[in-house]
Design a protein around this motif. Structure first.
Motif, PDB file in Angstrom:
ATOM      1  N   ALA A 169      79.629  11.730   3.189  1.00  0.00           N
ATOM      2  CA  ALA A 169      79.964  10.923   4.357  1.00  0.00           C
ATOM      3  C   ALA A 169      81.372  11.189   4.869  1.00  0.00           C
ATOM      4  N   ARG A 225      78.017   8.151  -2.489  1.00  0.00           N
ATOM      5  CA  ARG A 225      77.788   8.818  -1.214  1.00  0.00           C
ATOM      6  C   ARG A 225      78.820   8.415  -0.165  1.00  0.00           C
ATOM      7  N   PHE A 226      79.364   7.203  -0.260  1.00  0.00           N
ATOM      8  CA  PHE A 226      80.363   6.758   0.711  1.00  0.00           C
ATOM      9  C   PHE A 226      81.642   7.582   0.636  1.00  0.00           C
ATOM     10  N   TYR A 230      77.074  -2.297  -3.341  1.00  0.00           N
ATOM     11  CA  TYR A 230      76.868  -1.228  -2.353  1.00  0.00           C
ATOM     12  C   TYR A 230      76.542   0.088  -3.055  1.00  0.00           C
ATOM     13  N   ASP A 260      77.033   7.610   7.978  1.00  0.00           N
ATOM     14  CA  ASP A 260      77.005   6.153   7.987  1.00  0.00           C
ATOM     15  C   ASP A 260      77.446   5.506   6.679  1.00  0.00           C
ATOM     16  N   PRO A 261      77.115   6.055   5.498  1.00  0.00           N
ATOM     17  CA  PRO A 261      77.545   5.404   4.260  1.00  0.00           C
ATOM     18  C   PRO A 261      79.056   5.272   4.102  1.00  0.00           C
ATOM     19  N   ARG A 277      68.903   4.161  -2.593  1.00  0.00           N
ATOM     20  CA  ARG A 277      68.469   4.730  -1.304  1.00  0.00           C
ATOM     21  C   ARG A 277      68.643   6.234  -1.243  1.00  0.00           C
ATOM     22  N   TYR A 330      71.087   2.529   7.089  1.00  0.00           N
ATOM     23  CA  TYR A 330      71.896   3.701   6.758  1.00  0.00           C
ATOM     24  C   TYR A 330      71.112   5.016   6.794  1.00  0.00           C
ATOM     25  N   LEU A 380      73.226   2.464  -2.600  1.00  0.00           N
ATOM     26  CA  LEU A 380      73.269   3.900  -2.309  1.00  0.00           C
ATOM     27  C   LEU A 380      72.554   4.703  -3.389  1.00  0.00           C
TER      28      LEU A 380
END
Length: 408
Positions: A268, A263-264, A250, A102-103, A257, A96, A254
């Motif tokens: 994003a 973040r999704f 997930y 991408d997230p 990371r 990612y 995130l």
């Protein structure tokens, strides 16, 4: 593990069909006791027929571009490698860290691509189609089986074909996560209706690692559990905790990371301009765009298609609750979940960046299982009309995608 009868049986003597038994019973309905062979056969036939049809259209387009040149498998896979699929394969290869958007793409599907790429030749493009194809086959098997148990074989067959005929059904098999999510969703519902609560929790957790909408399966779990047990809970209620496990895992990644567990749904989503709004906002904006913009504009045509798909599914959901094809009250988990999935899909309209308020709605409404079951329950003449409209449109839209034009 106890199982729950899905249809009326002698053990339900004196109990209305739409009322749960006081306790789960170790009885099997006639439909539930049938062989899985019809489901496997139907899944095989539809999957093979779908790929043959898509390959014929794709080969035609390849020859249209390269007159006289041979068409290789690599050419066909490259023709299907469009839009979201490019992001899934990139995530499978590099994680990612490559692109800020991408997230927005959940991890289970790219993870399966990476695993498949290790054990199969052809690279991540091939692996993406392999994973999607296996998921599509599993989806059709589960769709037929679930619908057969609930509504009978005739409805199961028509429901399966109704899904395959849907205008953008090619997204099920050409390298997107659509079929994976729907297969996990149907598996979860089947397990819930059979009373296999831990299996339902595990499958629901995988669904929430595929799409954020998988979290809604937790509501379906709660609805069915309360319908069966009321507030006399058992230890297996703890299986509900597995439902959001994929999403939570997930979010934990995130957070580790990017220091942003959401973040999704934040940075994003900015390229598409999606923001939470009232569910009718996208519908109203689509109508305004259709009325004010020239019909020849591609955004207008997209909005007409998007709006038609949403309105059709709304009408089918209404018919699940009222009218001659309404579902039994004990089956209301299907249209209620479908309503939740539809509201989730249209409550994040795209912004002026795309000028397509209901962007991707025709793809997302394939998750509304109850709508396709209702299509399968309609009179044969109505189903024929649906086929005559949808099947040619699927060919046209696939050609549109092969031209590297946005579809949904």
């Amino acid at each position: 593990m106890s199982s729950i009868s899905l249809t009326a049986s002698p053990d339900r003597a004196g109990v209305p069909a739409d009322k749960p038994l006081p306790e789960p019973q170790d009885v099997e309905s006639t439909a539930a006791g049938r062989s899985w062979w019809p489901a496997l056969r139907t899944g095989t036939v539809i999957s093979v027929a779908s790929y043959v049809a898509w390959l014929v259209v794709t080969i035609y387009k390849q020859y249209d571009r390269k007159v006289g040149d041979p068409v290789s498998i690599a050419d066909l896979l490259q023709a299907w490698w469009r839009f979201d699929q490019t992001k899934y394969t990139r995530i499978a290869e590099s994680g990612y860290a490559t692109d800020p958007v991408d997230p927005a793409f959940f991890p289970l599907y790219p993870f399966l691509i990476r695993v498949t790429d290790v054990i199969s030749p052809g690279g991540p493009k091939t692996a993406g189609v392999v994973v999607a194809g296996i998921a599509m086959f599993a989806m059709y098997v589960l769709l037929y089986r679930f619908t057969e148990v609930e509504f009978g074989r005739d409805v199961a067959a028509r429901t399966s074909w109704a899904m395959a005929i849907w205008p953008v059904a090619f997204y099920l098999g050409i390298g997107f996560n659509v079929s994976l999510f729907i297969a996990l969703m149907i598996g979860t519902l089947y397990a819930i209706r059979r009373g296999h609560w831990w299996l339902a929790g595990a499958l629901g957790g995988l669904a929430s690692a595929t799409r954020s909408a998988g979290l809604l399966l937790g509501l379906a779990f709660a609805y069915e559990y309360l319908r069966v047990y009321g507030f006399r809970w058992r230890w297996n209620v703890l299986a509900a905790g597995l439902m959001p496990s994929g999403l939570l895992a997930y979010m934990g990644y995130l957070w580790w990371r990017f220091d942003d567990p959401l973040r999704f749904s934040g940075v994003a989503m900015e390229p598409w301009g999606r923001e939470l709004d009232w569910p009718w906002t996208g519908i109203v904006e689509a109508v305004q765009l259709i009325v004010t913009e020239p019909l020849v504009d591609w955004r207008t045509l997209h909005s007409i298609f998007d709006l038609a798909a949403v309105l059709l599914v709304i009408a089918l959901l209404v018919l699940c609750f009222t009218g001659p094809w309404r579902m039994r009250q004990d089956q209301w988990v299907l249209p209620l979940l479908g309503t939740g999935l539809l509201l989730f899909a249209i409550s994040f309209p795209a912004g002026p960046v795309t000028n397509e308020p209901l962007m991707s709605a025709p793809r997302y409404v394939m998750e509304v299982l109850a709508a396709f079951i209702l299509l399968g329950r309609l009179r044969f003449s109505a189903f024929q009309v649906y086929t005559l409209i949808s099947l040619p449109l699927q060919g046209v839209l696939l050609i549109h995608l092969l031209n590297n034009d946005w579809v949904v």
